[in-house]
Design a protein around this motif. Sequence first.
Motif: not given
Length: 384
Positions: A179-186
Amino acid sequence: MHLRTRALTALTALAVSFGLTNGTASATGQTAGSPGDIVTSAPTSFHPLPGQPTFTKAWHITYRSTTAQGAPNVVSGTVIVPQDGRKGPRPLVTYAVGTVGLADQCAPSAGFPRGTTLEANLIQQLTLRGWAVAVTDYEGLGTPGDHTYAVGRAEGHAVLDAARAAQRLPAAGLGAKSPVGIMGYSQGGQATSWAAELHDSYAPELDVRGTATGGVPADLLKTAQYNDGGIGAGLALMAAAGQNAAYPELDLDRYLNAKGRSYIDFMKKNCVAVGAVAGLFKRISDVTVTNPLQAADWQRALHDSDLGTHAPDHPVYLYHGVIDELIPYGVGKQLRADWCAKGAAVQWKSLPFGEHVLGVITESIPAANWLADRFAGKPAAGNC
């Protein structure tokens, strides 16, 4: 990575980017022909601080992806897997870092072995949960060509293809069902938001459970105008260089004066801390002979990176600081409104005392907790 290995990686990436490999087997024995296919891989290490142990294994990879204009390219990145004795598939987070700079030495993969990548401590929070992490360097960082900084579609492709590449790396032991999660900021928020919008059309085979994204520059034109003459003016100059890298027909050089050309050249050789300081409080009029933001072709290119035009096909955790000094709070609120209007399941969180950098730090654990619930199969209706 040894100099010889780096040289081989760069040469292979260059050959593939120009189609010179003719479908020959990559370093991992796969055919490098589709987005997410691995071109090269080599062991590396992951350290949040110099020498800090993390009980992980890591690999530097180059992998196939797609430019903003739909052409094949090669991007580099890092795959990190906890060494906790777990067998079989585990959650995989494809993580997009915030702005690091335009020079190759700024790439996350270059800093991980030395313990100098700024968001490595946040990434370690994910590996401590037992999750594997794929971190893209984005197009043009660590591979031939200029970094297409702030070009949303290219970033989204790189984020999704990093997940594909991690699943296709035999040594990582993940497999296609992780299972995949996507994460990031700015900048990472722009990249992950684009990945969320592109998932159903570009990489629908990925089992994406959710995207956690914050501080998103969802409207580059408004963001550039907001930073004109401000503390983020250097980032706006970097973004102009990034757009020009993706769309050379924009011909940035003809808009710049001598001072502007000097700044851009300097920023291409340095990382964000130096580049941002060099551009502090500069106005567009200080570095140009004509304002490119008033040109129709530049406006089209910037609007090509607008977000909110397509609903993500999975839940999203979206957050933004009310007093964000770099990305207008109103831009974040509008993205929420646009996604909600299109039926997306958006969990919106306004950070009342959040300026830009504080936002990524204070929300790193809540965002990861939200992803953990998605990996556990808990429903997410959002708060539209």
